[in-house]
Each structure stands twice: as structure tokens, then as C-alpha cells.
Scaffold this motif. Structure first.
Motif, PDB file in Angstrom:
ATOM      1  N   PRO A  63       0.822  -1.212   0.000  1.00 46.55           N
ATOM      2  CA  PRO A  63       0.000   0.000   0.000  1.00 46.55           C
ATOM      3  C   PRO A  63       0.859   1.266   0.000  1.00 46.55           C
ATOM      4  CG  PRO A  63      -0.080  -1.081   2.137  1.00 46.55           C
ATOM      5  CD  PRO A  63       0.648  -1.995   1.220  1.00 46.55           C
ATOM      6  N   THR A 121      -1.753  -3.281  -9.014  1.00 46.55           N
ATOM      7  CA  THR A 121      -1.543  -1.974  -8.380  1.00 46.55           C
ATOM      8  C   THR A 121      -2.518  -1.756  -7.217  1.00 46.55           C
ATOM      9  OG1 THR A 121      -3.001  -0.976  -9.994  1.00 46.55           O
ATOM     10  CG2 THR A 121      -0.650  -0.923 -10.480  1.00 46.55           C
ATOM     11  N   GLN A 122      -2.372  -0.645  -6.544  1.00 50.38           N
ATOM     12  CA  GLN A 122      -3.184  -0.338  -5.387  1.00 50.38           C
ATOM     13  C   GLN A 122      -4.638  -0.103  -5.827  1.00 50.38           C
ATOM     14  OE1 GLN A 122      -0.935   1.713  -6.733  1.00 50.38           O
ATOM     15  NE2 GLN A 122       0.911   1.390  -5.537  1.00 50.38           N
ATOM     16  N   LEU A 125      -2.749   6.679   0.995  1.00 50.75           N
ATOM     17  CA  LEU A 125      -3.725   5.727   1.506  1.00 50.75           C
ATOM     18  C   LEU A 125      -4.704   6.441   2.445  1.00 50.75           C
ATOM     19  CD1 LEU A 125      -4.478   2.672   1.647  1.00 50.75           C
ATOM     20  CD2 LEU A 125      -2.966   2.522   3.649  1.00 50.75           C
ATOM     21  N   TYR A 144      -9.018  -2.805   3.010  1.00 53.25           N
ATOM     22  CA  TYR A 144      -8.088  -2.700   1.876  1.00 53.25           C
ATOM     23  C   TYR A 144      -7.892  -4.091   1.276  1.00 53.25           C
ATOM     24  CZ  TYR A 144      -3.803  -1.332  -0.685  1.00 53.25           C
ATOM     25  OH  TYR A 144      -2.852  -1.074  -1.653  1.00 53.25           O
TER      26      TYR A 144
END
Lengths: 266, 359
Positions: A171, A225-226, A237, A252
Motif C-alpha cells: 500500500p 496496483t493499489q 492511503l 483494503y
């Protein structure tokens, strides 16, 4: 149902929690068990099934392997040894192998312990005037070490088994780090030095992710990817997805699993 | 009545050279001021100024560094920090110093003149040897130049004493914008072009004019600063004038020396330290010259600095003796390297000699 094999370090906990409330079951209160999130942490591997309703569960083959590590000549640890290799060989086939190895190597760079600096990034053009601009050559020397920790184990896996290989990026730095309830292993450093600017934290992280993605793509490893929903407008984040100073929480993890499922199912 | 009769012995040749050791000759007699151990020195100038800075620091002087290696930069790479107070490299002419200060204080626009070396690294043509490793990109080089200029500004407003060693009158300038290069473009990096680059040999009046502007910039930004001038004894490696290099050397040094004398008389804050005379004067009997008769030996630097410390910073001199000034082999090597290899001018020589490689 789709089977995947996962191996990783502490960042994997967000995914495990999303599936089974894993920490409660295994009596681990914090993400960074044994006060460490770093290279000495456990390698976890397990297989689990997913169905279209996202009813995730851990399979009966789930297990934890303790303290698998090896040091290279630069005293940098890689997850490579015979036990590790044996496990990977056992996964040989067409089941995707998902890596959440390492990922927190850049965390020390967020501590404001160095003289003020910035660097010029090809994608993030802004920089602070009046501070020392460190040549990207030297920034990359550090980033390459962080990349190597993930690249080399995955390169070995790539050579060992034909499975599709996916790495999930760690993250991004969290917004408002000063609000983190758990400062993890960095607690003393944070209290002493505080944090570098958000822009520098983000710039270092993104450069790291780009270099890592480039390296992993070259060995035919897909990079996840995030999840966009977890990021604020700057790319940090969001608080509601953060846990501790450097980790993400099970919400998440849920987003990751959603994206992972989409990726695997094409 | 003989007006010389009551003058001190230093005014007389025979008594001046009668001392057995050089340290006992008061070369610096007539100085305007001394310094305290706590005074903060900044240094700039030619190759000789590098040794001055290094030895001053070793002997306990307080050398100001405003542009330091960042801890993220490896110590063992060719970064060029800590040679002078800021990373400007060798400054040979007064015009070069003037243009640097004008940029640092915003009196003129920043000059960005870069070239790409064969290895892909970007070189700042105004300090090609100051950052030997170069920069990753032009943007990086520009950002570093901006930071460098801020470090120069910080140096000028922070220091108590600015020591400047002048080396040359001959230089090469940019034809379009008339700024001065430290060394011929193409000798260290870049490419010489007769359309872009022009030779200049600064005259006495030009040097005095530039000096006056330099002193005014320094004093207007740091009114209590003192400026100590020295002249580099190192001979020209080559001349572009139509005359022998030995003749050009004497002409160049004489013009510089005369200009310095004028400036020292014009400004109370400016003084001169005679390192030049210590080395080239007949008292030394030529022992300070290196084999090539152009450079100076490490003994020369040591002796000059001892005279300097004794005369100018007595607080420090009382704390050291000859025994304490240990010149190790390593140090000798460092100095030798600095003297013989780290002068931009040497690259000019290397360029001229057939078969010599220049990167």
C-alpha cells in the motif's frame, strides 16, 4: 472457484483478515508481530479458493513457515532457501502464484532524519526550491535495493515453475501519518525526527513502484496496483484503509481480493 | 636625515633573509588584521586555494562548508563536495568569481550552460570538474545549480573571512552572453567552437574593476566580512597569447599582483597574504617547485600555511608545533594529486598533447 497460492510478508495480513479474520484466530494483535514488519518476518503460504460471490476461505493446506531467510553479500535478506524452493516446486502447475513479499523497505525513507532534500522524478515534476536536490542516480541506488528484495525471489520462482505469477504492490504511504495509532518499529524514529513531506513520501513510493513494476514485468510477472478506491486525491492511503503506520487493513484487503479476482478471471 | 633609519628589520632585504627557517621570516609584516580561532573562513580560487582550505582545516581553522554531501550520496563516488566552501570548483579569474556572486545574489540571471558527456551524464560547463560524476539529466543539473547558488549566497553572508586565490588572467568566454568559463570548452567536457567561444586576456583595469564589484557585493551583503587575497604561484599550463608560456605566466601573475595591490589599498576590509612571494621569492631558492617547475610541492603548502597560521591566527599557532603537523604519505598523495591532477588547467595540457585521453 479459482485457486491461488500466496506468499508474502506482513502486508499479506490485510488479505488474510479480509478472508477469515485471521489475526483473531491466530492470536496476533498487530500486523507486525514480534515488533517487526521487516525482512525477518514470516513467510506465509497458503492456498485458498474464491467463488464469484467472493466467499473467500482458506484451504486446508494453509500453513505458516517460520523464519525463512537468507542474507546476500550486502547483508540484504532474500526469501530463498531449500524449504522455500521445495514449497514453490510443490505448487508447480497452472495455479497463479500471488506474491505479497516484502514491500516496507521504503518505510525508513519517510522518517525526517536526513538533511532536507528532494529529487526530480520523471513523473512527479514538482520539487522544493532551496533544498538540496539529490541526483536520481543516488536515489535509485537505494530504491534498487528495495526492488531487489522482491525481484530476486520472484525471478527464482519464475525459473522454477510455469505458473502465472502476480505481485501485489504494497500500500502507498498513508495520509496523516501522525494520526497512526501504531507507529510500529519506527516509533522511536518518528518521535525523534517526525516525517518528511507527503510529497516526498509519495514520490519515493511511486518511483519505487515504477522500478519494481519494470523489473517484475521483465520476468513475466503481472503487477497488481493499489485499489484506486483506497487512495485519496493525492494518491496517499485513505485513513479508513490504513492500519498502523505502514500497513493497510482488512477493508483494503477486500479491495485487493476484488481486484485480484478480476485480474485472474480476465 | 635618512627616512629608512628607524624602519623595522622587515623593511630591509639583508635582515629579512637572515632567518634560518622560513617560519621565522615575517613575510606577512604590514598586515592589516589578524583572525581569531573562532573566525569562520570561506575559500575559493585556483588549485592552490584547495590546498589552503584543506590545510587550514587540518591545522584547526574553522572552514565553512555550505554545500555538503547529502547522506544519500555515497561517500566514495566522485561527487566533488568539500573541496571548497561550496561546490563551485576552481575559480581562476576574478571575472569568474564576479559572475558567480552576481548569479548567487540575483544581480544577473542564472547561467545554465550544460553539455552531455559520452557516458550520458550532464556536465555544468561553468564548473566541469566541480561535479566530476555529472548529473542524471539537464533538469537535475539546473536544480543543482540553483541550489549551488543558494549555497554560495549563504556562504557569503555567513563567513567572517573570505580567502580568494587568483590564478589567471587568460580565459575563454561565451561569445553570445559574454560569460566566462573556468577552462576551455572541450578540454574537460563539451566542445570548443570558434563561433561560440572567444579567448580573452583580462587587463589590469578590467581585473581591478571586477575586483571592486566583487568586494562591493560581499561587503553589501556581509558588512563585517574581511577579504584575504592571495595569488597562485602555479604557472600557466598553456597560453593562447602569441608568446612563450613563461612570458605569459610572468605577465599574468604581475598583472594580478598589481591589481591585488590596488584593491588592498582601496578597501580597508581587503588584505593580502604573500603566499606567492613565499614560494617564488629567491629566499626559497627554488626548493618549492615540483619536478615540472610549474607546480608547487607539498612542503611549499605546509610552509605557507605555517607562516599564515603563525601570522594571522596566533590563537591556533600556539596550539600547534611542527611535530603536530604530521604530513602522512596519504596526505602527501592527496596533495600531490590535487596539485598535479585536479587542476582544470591540466586538462588543457592533456588535450594539447597528442595521445592523451580526455573523457
Amino acid at each position: 472457484m479459482v485457486d491461488v497460492c500466496i506468499l508474502g510478508h506482513s502486508h499479506i495480513i490485510s488479505v488474510l483478515d479480509a478472508i477469515t479474520d485471521w489475526r483473531t484466530k491466530h492470536e496476533r494483535e498487530i500486523v507486525t508481530q514480534s515488533d517487526t514488519f521487516n525482512l525477518n518476518c514470516n513467510v506465509t503460504n497458503f492456498a485458498f479458493g474464491i467463488n464469484i460471490h467472493q466467499k473467500w476461505h482458506l484451504s486446508s493446506t494453509f500453513k505458516i513457515i517460520e523464519n525463512i531467510k537468507i542474507k546476500n553479500k550486502n547483508n540484504f535478506e532474500y526469501v530463498i532457501n531449500n524449504i522455500f524452493l521445495k514449497i514453490i516446486k510443490g505448487w508447480s502447475g497452472d495455479i497463479p502464484i500471488v506474491s505479497m513479499l516484502f514491500g516496507n523497505e521504503h518505510a525508513y525513507a519517510m522518517i525526517n532524519s536526513l538533511p532536507e532534500y528532494d529529487f526530480l522524478d520523471e513523473e512527479i515534476h514538482s520539487y522544493f526550491n532551496g533544498v538540496q536536490i539529490v541526483d536520481t542516480t543516488y536515489i535509485d541506488l537505494h530504491i534498487e535495493k528495495w526492488v531487489a528484495a522482491i525481484y530476486h525471489p520472484l525471478r527464482i520462482i519464475r525459473g522454477l515453475v510455469p505458473n502465472p505469477l502476480i505481485h501485489i504492490l504494497c500500500p502507498p504511504p498513508r495520509e496523516s501519518p501522525e494520526l497512526a495509532d501504531d507507529l510500529e518499529i519506527l516509533i522511536d524514529l518518528v518521535r525523534r525526527y517526525g516525517f518528511v513531506s507527503d510529497s516526498l513520501r509519495l514520490k519515493l513510493y511511486r518511483r519505487y513502484c515504477r522500478k519494481l513494476t519494470s523489473a517484475l514485468t521483465s520476468i513475466n510477472c503481472i503487477v497488481l496496483t493499489q485499489p484506486a478506491d483506497a487512495l485519496n486525491i493525492d494518491g496517499l492511503l485513505k485513513l479508513e484503509y490504513a492500519e498502523g503506520l505502514t500497513h493497510a487493513n482488512k477493508y483494503y484487503g477486500e479491495l485487493l481480493l476484488r481486484d485480484l479476482e478480476m485480474l485472474i478471471k480476465g | 636625515m635618512n627616512p629608512y633609519k628607524n624602519l623595522p628589520k622587515e623593511n630591509f632585504w639583508s635582515s629579512s633573509i637572515s632567518a634560518e627557517n622560513i617560519i621565522d621570516v615575517d613575510f606577512d609584516y604590514g598586515k592589516k588584521y589578524q583572525f581569531a580561532a573562532a573566525d569562520i573562513f570561506a575559500t575559493a580560487g585556483s588549485c592552490f586555494a584547495q590546498h589552503f582550505a584543506k590545510k587550514l582545516s587540518e591545522m584547526g581553522g574553522h572552514l565553512l562548508i555550505t554545500e555538503e554531501r547529502h547522506p544519500l550520496i555515497p561517500e566514495d563516488c566522485d561527487h566533488g563536495y568539500n573541496v571548497f566552501s561550496a561546490r563551485y570548483g576552481n575559480i581562476y579569474t576574478v571575472r569568474q568569481l564576479l559572475e558567480l556572486l552576481e548569479q548567487a545574489f540575483g544581480y544577473r540571471n542564472t547561467i545554465y550552460d550544460f553539455c552531455k558527456r559520452k557516458d550520458g551524464r550532464i556536465i555544468d560547463m561553468l564548473r566541469p570538474r566541480a561535479v566530476p560524476i555529472g548529473f542524471a539529466s539537464v533538469k537535475q543539473a539546473m536544480a543543482d545549480r540553483n541550489y549551488h547558488l543558494s549555497a554560495v549566497k549563504s556562504m557569503i553572508v555567513t563567513m567572517n573571512v573570505f580567502v580568494f586565490t587568483i590564478g589567471l588572467t587568460e580565459a575563454w568566454i561565451n561569445v553570445d552572453q559574454e560569460y566566462c568559463y573556468p577552462v576551455l570548452p572541450g578540454a574537460v567536457a563539451g566542445e570548443y567552437s570558434p563561433r561560440k567561444h572567444k579567448f580573452i586576456n583580462y587587463s589590469f583595469s578590467e581585473i581591478v574593476g571586477d575586483f571592486t564589484k566583487v568586494v562591493n557585493i560581499i561587503l553589501s551583503n556581509n558588512p563585517k566580512a574581511r577579504i584575504l587575497l592571495t595569488v597562485s604561484p602555479v604557472s600557466l599550463v598553456a597560453t593562447y597569447e602569441k608568446r612563450n608560456v613563461i612570458v605569459s605566466t610572468i605577465a599574468s601573475k604581475s598583472i594580478i599582483r598589481a591589481a591585488v595591490d590596488k584593491i588592498v589599498r582601496d578597501f580597508d576590509a581587503v588584505d593580502y597574504f604573500p603566499s606567492y612571494e613565499i614560494i617564488i621569492g629567491s629566499y626559497s631558492k627554488g626548493v618549492y617547485w615540483a619536478e615540472d617547475l610549474r607546480d608547487v610541492t607539498e612542503d611549499a603548502v605546509n610552509d605557507v600555511m605555517q607562516v599564515f597560521i603563525k601570522s594571522r591566527i596566533p590563537d591556533i599557532f600556539h596550539n600547534i608545533t611542527n611535530d603536530h603537523i604530521v604530513v602522512t604519505n596519504d596526505l602527501n598523495d592527496d596533495i600531490r594529486k590535487a596539485i598535479t591532477k585536479e587542476c582544470d588547467e591540466m586538462y588543457l595540457d592533456a588535450k594539447i598533447k597528442p595521445g592523451n585521453k580526455i573523457y
